[in-house]
Scaffold this motif. Structure first.
Motif, PDB file in Angstrom:
ATOM      1  N   TRP A  94       0.828  -1.208   0.000  1.00  0.00           N
ATOM      2  CA  TRP A  94       0.000   0.000   0.000  1.00  0.00           C
ATOM      3  C   TRP A  94       0.863   1.259   0.000  1.00  0.00           C
ATOM      4  O   TRP A  94       0.357   2.368   0.083  1.00  0.00           O
ATOM      5  CB  TRP A  94      -0.936   0.018   1.203  1.00  0.00           C
ATOM      6  CG  TRP A  94      -2.099  -0.900   1.060  1.00  0.00           C
ATOM      7  CD1 TRP A  94      -3.098  -0.812   0.132  1.00  0.00           C
ATOM      8  CD2 TRP A  94      -2.404  -2.043   1.848  1.00  0.00           C
ATOM      9  NE1 TRP A  94      -3.992  -1.831   0.305  1.00  0.00           N
ATOM     10  CE2 TRP A  94      -3.588  -2.601   1.361  1.00  0.00           C
ATOM     11  CE3 TRP A  94      -1.782  -2.643   2.936  1.00  0.00           C
ATOM     12  CZ2 TRP A  94      -4.167  -3.729   1.910  1.00  0.00           C
ATOM     13  CZ3 TRP A  94      -2.355  -3.774   3.481  1.00  0.00           C
ATOM     14  CH2 TRP A  94      -3.533  -4.306   2.972  1.00  0.00           C
ATOM     15  N   GLY A  95       2.177   1.106  -0.085  1.00  0.00           N
ATOM     16  CA  GLY A  95       3.096   2.221   0.051  1.00  0.00           C
ATOM     17  C   GLY A  95       2.974   3.309  -0.993  1.00  0.00           C
ATOM     18  O   GLY A  95       3.352   4.448  -0.744  1.00  0.00           O
ATOM     19  N   ALA A  96       2.455   2.997  -2.161  1.00  0.00           N
ATOM     20  CA  ALA A  96       2.317   4.016  -3.204  1.00  0.00           C
ATOM     21  C   ALA A  96       1.048   4.839  -3.037  1.00  0.00           C
ATOM     22  O   ALA A  96       0.904   5.884  -3.659  1.00  0.00           O
ATOM     23  CB  ALA A  96       2.319   3.365  -4.584  1.00  0.00           C
ATOM     24  N   MET A  97       0.132   4.375  -2.213  1.00  0.00           N
ATOM     25  CA  MET A  97      -1.168   5.035  -2.108  1.00  0.00           C
ATOM     26  C   MET A  97      -1.297   5.962  -0.910  1.00  0.00           C
ATOM     27  O   MET A  97      -2.338   6.569  -0.722  1.00  0.00           O
ATOM     28  CB  MET A  97      -2.265   3.990  -2.064  1.00  0.00           C
ATOM     29  CG  MET A  97      -2.363   3.201  -3.359  1.00  0.00           C
ATOM     30  SD  MET A  97      -2.593   1.597  -2.877  1.00  0.00           S
ATOM     31  CE  MET A  97      -2.385   0.425  -3.945  1.00  0.00           C
ATOM     32  N   VAL A  98      -0.244   6.105  -0.110  1.00  0.00           N
ATOM     33  CA  VAL A  98      -0.374   6.914   1.100  1.00  0.00           C
ATOM     34  C   VAL A  98      -0.574   8.398   0.812  1.00  0.00           C
ATOM     35  O   VAL A  98      -1.082   9.123   1.653  1.00  0.00           O
ATOM     36  CB  VAL A  98       0.813   6.733   2.062  1.00  0.00           C
ATOM     37  CG1 VAL A  98       0.910   5.302   2.528  1.00  0.00           C
ATOM     38  CG2 VAL A  98       2.106   7.210   1.453  1.00  0.00           C
ATOM     39  N   SER A 115       4.832  11.387  10.078  1.00  0.00           N
ATOM     40  CA  SER A 115       5.173  11.763   8.704  1.00  0.00           C
ATOM     41  C   SER A 115       5.113  10.516   7.828  1.00  0.00           C
ATOM     42  O   SER A 115       5.980   9.651   7.900  1.00  0.00           O
ATOM     43  CB  SER A 115       6.584  12.358   8.661  1.00  0.00           C
ATOM     44  OG  SER A 115       6.973  12.583   7.331  1.00  0.00           O
ATOM     45  N   VAL A 116       4.071  10.416   7.003  1.00  0.00           N
ATOM     46  CA  VAL A 116       3.893   9.263   6.127  1.00  0.00           C
ATOM     47  C   VAL A 116       4.159   9.707   4.696  1.00  0.00           C
ATOM     48  O   VAL A 116       3.584  10.681   4.226  1.00  0.00           O
ATOM     49  CB  VAL A 116       2.464   8.691   6.244  1.00  0.00           C
ATOM     50  CG1 VAL A 116       2.297   7.493   5.340  1.00  0.00           C
ATOM     51  CG2 VAL A 116       2.172   8.310   7.677  1.00  0.00           C
ATOM     52  N   GLN A 117       5.040   8.975   4.037  1.00  0.00           N
ATOM     53  CA  GLN A 117       5.391   9.281   2.656  1.00  0.00           C
ATOM     54  C   GLN A 117       5.351   7.993   1.851  1.00  0.00           C
ATOM     55  O   GLN A 117       5.444   6.904   2.413  1.00  0.00           O
ATOM     56  CB  GLN A 117       6.790   9.884   2.593  1.00  0.00           C
ATOM     57  CG  GLN A 117       6.931  11.167   3.372  1.00  0.00           C
ATOM     58  CD  GLN A 117       8.374  11.624   3.415  1.00  0.00           C
ATOM     59  OE1 GLN A 117       9.143  11.392   2.498  1.00  0.00           O
ATOM     60  NE2 GLN A 117       8.742  12.273   4.507  1.00  0.00           N
ATOM     61  N   PRO A 118       5.220   8.101   0.529  1.00  0.00           N
ATOM     62  CA  PRO A 118       5.219   6.884  -0.291  1.00  0.00           C
ATOM     63  C   PRO A 118       6.500   6.077  -0.089  1.00  0.00           C
ATOM     64  O   PRO A 118       7.589   6.638   0.038  1.00  0.00           O
ATOM     65  CB  PRO A 118       5.145   7.435  -1.722  1.00  0.00           C
ATOM     66  CG  PRO A 118       4.531   8.785  -1.587  1.00  0.00           C
ATOM     67  CD  PRO A 118       5.022   9.310  -0.270  1.00  0.00           C
TER      68      PRO A 118
END
Length: 131
Positions: A94-98, A115-118
């Protein structure tokens, strides 16, 4: 690469959870080491350019990243393997959709000041191979 910046109590990740918000965010920020739960850093190779820009005082390190329009150009998954804790060991599916505006994963994490980033990118590629 940043062993001293890991938290003694990193944010939990429930690999195998069926929903991104239940799974938890993969966090590789260097700005808030108390939230880190991953090895490496966000931004992949781009992190080098950012670090050089900060060192040369061209980029303000306190300026928040603008993640607008960084969501994937195509939709993939979810697939059953995304919910299998034994199948995913080094990839955040799911890392690309954050960065998507309606991302439950990033909304929940950011509400806690994380801090959430792709962590991955999804691109579209078309190859035409001559026979």
């Amino acid at each position: 690469s940043h062993a001293a910046q890991f938290s003694v109590s990193p944010l939990p990740v429930r690999w195998g959870a069926a929903e991104p918000a239940s799974r938890g965010a993969v966090v590789a920020t260097l700005a808030h080491p108390q939230h880190r739960n991953a090895i490496g850093t966000h931004n992949g190779p781009y992190a080098i350019y950012r670090a050089v820009g900060i060192a040369k005082q061209i980029i303000d390190p306190s300026r928040p990243l603008d993640l607008q329009s960084t969501e994937p150009v195509v939709t993939i998954g979810p697939y059953p393997s995304w919910y299998n804790a034994d199948a995913i060991v080094a990839l955040d599916p799911w890392g690309a959709m954050v960065s998507a505006p309606d991302s439950a994963l990033s909304t929940a994490a950011r509400a806690r000041g994380v801090s959430v980033q792709p962590s991955i990118a999804i691109s579209r590629f078309e190859a035409r191979m001559p026979e």
